[in-house]
Write a protein that holds these residues in place. Sequence first.
Motif, PDB file in Angstrom:
ATOM      1  N   ALA A  32      82.807  56.422 -12.806  1.00  0.00           N
ATOM      2  CA  ALA A  32      81.745  57.429 -12.912  1.00  0.00           C
ATOM      3  C   ALA A  32      80.379  56.783 -12.693  1.00  0.00           C
ATOM      4  O   ALA A  32      79.513  57.350 -12.012  1.00  0.00           O
ATOM      5  N   LEU A  33      80.183  55.579 -13.230  1.00  0.00           N
ATOM      6  CA  LEU A  33      78.915  54.870 -13.036  1.00  0.00           C
ATOM      7  C   LEU A  33      78.704  54.535 -11.562  1.00  0.00           C
ATOM      8  O   LEU A  33      77.581  54.638 -11.056  1.00  0.00           O
ATOM      9  N   ASN A  34      79.762  54.177 -10.860  1.00  0.00           N
ATOM     10  CA  ASN A  34      79.646  53.900  -9.422  1.00  0.00           C
ATOM     11  C   ASN A  34      79.219  55.156  -8.665  1.00  0.00           C
ATOM     12  O   ASN A  34      78.351  55.102  -7.790  1.00  0.00           O
ATOM     13  N   SER A  35      79.824  56.273  -8.982  1.00  0.00           N
ATOM     14  CA  SER A  35      79.466  57.531  -8.335  1.00  0.00           C
ATOM     15  C   SER A  35      78.022  57.906  -8.665  1.00  0.00           C
ATOM     16  O   SER A  35      77.248  58.310  -7.779  1.00  0.00           O
ATOM     17  N   TYR A  36      77.644  57.768  -9.914  1.00  0.00           N
ATOM     18  CA  TYR A  36      76.266  58.030 -10.341  1.00  0.00           C
ATOM     19  C   TYR A  36      75.290  57.158  -9.553  1.00  0.00           C
ATOM     20  O   TYR A  36      74.254  57.634  -9.082  1.00  0.00           O
ATOM     21  N   THR A  37      75.637  55.887  -9.380  1.00  0.00           N
ATOM     22  CA  THR A  37      74.785  54.958  -8.636  1.00  0.00           C
ATOM     23  C   THR A  37      74.543  55.457  -7.219  1.00  0.00           C
ATOM     24  O   THR A  37      73.410  55.516  -6.747  1.00  0.00           O
ATOM     25  N   ARG A  38      75.604  55.826  -6.550  1.00  0.00           N
ATOM     26  CA  ARG A  38      75.488  56.260  -5.150  1.00  0.00           C
ATOM     27  C   ARG A  38      74.712  57.572  -5.011  1.00  0.00           C
ATOM     28  O   ARG A  38      73.873  57.722  -4.121  1.00  0.00           O
ATOM     29  N   ILE A  39      74.979  58.513  -5.877  1.00  0.00           N
ATOM     30  CA  ILE A  39      74.301  59.807  -5.785  1.00  0.00           C
ATOM     31  C   ILE A  39      72.838  59.681  -6.201  1.00  0.00           C
ATOM     32  O   ILE A  39      71.953  60.285  -5.583  1.00  0.00           O
ATOM     33  N   LEU A  40      72.568  58.863  -7.211  1.00  0.00           N
ATOM     34  CA  LEU A  40      71.185  58.616  -7.619  1.00  0.00           C
ATOM     35  C   LEU A  40      70.414  57.939  -6.485  1.00  0.00           C
ATOM     36  O   LEU A  40      69.249  58.270  -6.242  1.00  0.00           O
ATOM     37  N   ALA A  41      71.065  57.030  -5.773  1.00  0.00           N
ATOM     38  CA  ALA A  41      70.429  56.368  -4.623  1.00  0.00           C
ATOM     39  C   ALA A  41      70.008  57.398  -3.581  1.00  0.00           C
ATOM     40  O   ALA A  41      68.915  57.310  -3.011  1.00  0.00           O
ATOM     41  N   LYS A  42      70.871  58.384  -3.334  1.00  0.00           N
ATOM     42  CA  LYS A  42      70.530  59.435  -2.368  1.00  0.00           C
ATOM     43  C   LYS A  42      69.296  60.210  -2.802  1.00  0.00           C
ATOM     44  O   LYS A  42      68.475  60.600  -1.976  1.00  0.00           O
ATOM     45  N   SER A  43      69.177  60.464  -4.084  1.00  0.00           N
ATOM     46  CA  SER A  43      68.089  61.314  -4.553  1.00  0.00           C
ATOM     47  C   SER A  43      66.772  60.558  -4.763  1.00  0.00           C
ATOM     48  O   SER A  43      65.714  61.185  -4.738  1.00  0.00           O
ATOM     49  N   LEU A  44      66.814  59.252  -4.974  1.00  0.00           N
ATOM     50  CA  LEU A  44      65.586  58.515  -5.276  1.00  0.00           C
ATOM     51  C   LEU A  44      65.037  57.698  -4.110  1.00  0.00           C
ATOM     52  O   LEU A  44      63.866  57.324  -4.129  1.00  0.00           O
ATOM     53  N   SER A  45      65.870  57.400  -3.121  1.00  0.00           N
ATOM     54  CA  SER A  45      65.390  56.583  -2.011  1.00  0.00           C
ATOM     55  C   SER A  45      64.426  57.396  -1.157  1.00  0.00           C
ATOM     56  O   SER A  45      64.492  58.628  -1.160  1.00  0.00           O
ATOM     57  N   PRO A  46      63.504  56.805  -0.469  1.00  0.00           N
ATOM     58  CA  PRO A  46      63.305  55.373  -0.283  1.00  0.00           C
ATOM     59  C   PRO A  46      62.372  54.733  -1.310  1.00  0.00           C
ATOM     60  O   PRO A  46      62.183  53.526  -1.290  1.00  0.00           O
ATOM     61  N   LYS A  47      61.802  55.518  -2.226  1.00  0.00           N
ATOM     62  CA  LYS A  47      60.845  54.966  -3.193  1.00  0.00           C
ATOM     63  C   LYS A  47      61.521  54.076  -4.240  1.00  0.00           C
ATOM     64  O   LYS A  47      60.977  53.062  -4.647  1.00  0.00           O
ATOM     65  N   ILE A  48      62.706  54.495  -4.689  1.00  0.00           N
ATOM     66  CA  ILE A  48      63.445  53.733  -5.694  1.00  0.00           C
ATOM     67  C   ILE A  48      64.835  53.485  -5.132  1.00  0.00           C
ATOM     68  O   ILE A  48      65.552  54.432  -4.802  1.00  0.00           O
ATOM     69  N   LEU A  49      65.192  52.208  -5.006  1.00  0.00           N
ATOM     70  CA  LEU A  49      66.492  51.827  -4.458  1.00  0.00           C
ATOM     71  C   LEU A  49      67.456  51.561  -5.613  1.00  0.00           C
ATOM     72  O   LEU A  49      67.131  50.820  -6.542  1.00  0.00           O
ATOM     73  N   VAL A  50      68.623  52.171  -5.522  1.00  0.00           N
ATOM     74  CA  VAL A  50      69.612  52.087  -6.603  1.00  0.00           C
ATOM     75  C   VAL A  50      70.884  51.456  -6.057  1.00  0.00           C
ATOM     76  O   VAL A  50      71.405  51.872  -5.019  1.00  0.00           O
ATOM     77  N   ASN A  51      71.369  50.431  -6.761  1.00  0.00           N
ATOM     78  CA  ASN A  51      72.600  49.724  -6.403  1.00  0.00           C
ATOM     79  C   ASN A  51      73.333  49.356  -7.684  1.00  0.00           C
ATOM     80  O   ASN A  51      72.833  49.592  -8.787  1.00  0.00           O
ATOM     81  N   ALA A  52      74.488  48.754  -7.532  1.00  0.00           N
ATOM     82  CA  ALA A  52      75.250  48.268  -8.692  1.00  0.00           C
ATOM     83  C   ALA A  52      75.959  46.980  -8.319  1.00  0.00           C
ATOM     84  O   ALA A  52      76.174  46.681  -7.135  1.00  0.00           O
ATOM     85  N   VAL A  53      76.316  46.213  -9.331  1.00  0.00           N
ATOM     86  CA  VAL A  53      77.209  45.074  -9.161  1.00  0.00           C
ATOM     87  C   VAL A  53      78.494  45.407  -9.908  1.00  0.00           C
ATOM     88  O   VAL A  53      78.477  46.109 -10.910  1.00  0.00           O
ATOM     89  N   ALA A  54      79.604  44.909  -9.376  1.00  0.00           N
ATOM     90  CA  ALA A  54      80.915  45.150  -9.980  1.00  0.00           C
ATOM     91  C   ALA A  54      81.594  43.814 -10.231  1.00  0.00           C
ATOM     92  O   ALA A  54      82.354  43.327  -9.406  1.00  0.00           O
ATOM     93  N   PRO A  55      81.309  43.195 -11.375  1.00  0.00           N
ATOM     94  CA  PRO A  55      81.912  41.896 -11.671  1.00  0.00           C
ATOM     95  C   PRO A  55      83.383  41.993 -12.064  1.00  0.00           C
ATOM     96  O   PRO A  55      83.853  43.024 -12.533  1.00  0.00           O
ATOM     97  N   GLY A  56      84.063  40.889 -11.875  1.00  0.00           N
ATOM     98  CA  GLY A  56      85.405  40.705 -12.398  1.00  0.00           C
ATOM     99  C   GLY A  56      85.290  40.054 -13.765  1.00  0.00           C
ATOM    100  O   GLY A  56      84.322  40.277 -14.502  1.00  0.00           O
ATOM    101  N   LYS A  57      86.255  39.208 -14.091  1.00  0.00           N
ATOM    102  CA  LYS A  57      86.285  38.572 -15.416  1.00  0.00           C
ATOM    103  C   LYS A  57      85.207  37.498 -15.502  1.00  0.00           C
ATOM    104  O   LYS A  57      85.301  36.439 -14.889  1.00  0.00           O
TER     105      LYS A  57
END
Length: 183
Positions: free
Chosen positions: A96-121
């Motif tokens: 859900a956080l990944n989806s939120y990240t992508r959709i938020l990026a659509k709505s805030l860009s280009p002024k605010i860039l939204v990304n995520a990191v997905a770490p393993g262990k």
Amino acid sequence: ISKSQVVENMFSEISSKFSKLDILVNNAGIYEESQNKNDTKLFEKLFQTNFLGAVRITEQFLKYCDEGKIVNVSSIHGELGHGKPEGIAYASLKSALNSYTRILAKSLSPKILVNAVAPGKTLTPEWGKLTPEEKTIIGNTQLIDRFIEPNEVADSIVFLLKNDAMCGSILTIDGGMGLKVVS
């Protein structure tokens, strides 16, 4: 961050020191497992911190940010099909956080860039005190045959904060765990 009032108070204190913000790293999260795959109490608990916590923080941050960057800390478990059955709540909410990240990026860009990191262990205090043997066994679940160091995840966050071409991306920092079959 599981309570709106706490987040509002935190931003009230921050705003007394800074009139404007331009960087947000949402990295709060908890991990718990349950043998019950439909443990609604666990889903609700993790939902409040791992998902709604990021939404609450972002909502407050946006009151003080006109241009900037947001990086959410997700997990390899948020990618489709990853995660243990006992960790279904955690994996679902990181998705859900990944989806939120992508959709938020659509709505805030280009002024605010939204990304995520997905770490393993990653070798954080959450693992408690591990013996060298336990570290080796757990580390071997990743192709790099070791734990990811926290500074490696931090470096990837800094990379996203410095990069103006990344938007709506989920940067995987999993040591190859997603390519390895893990039970």
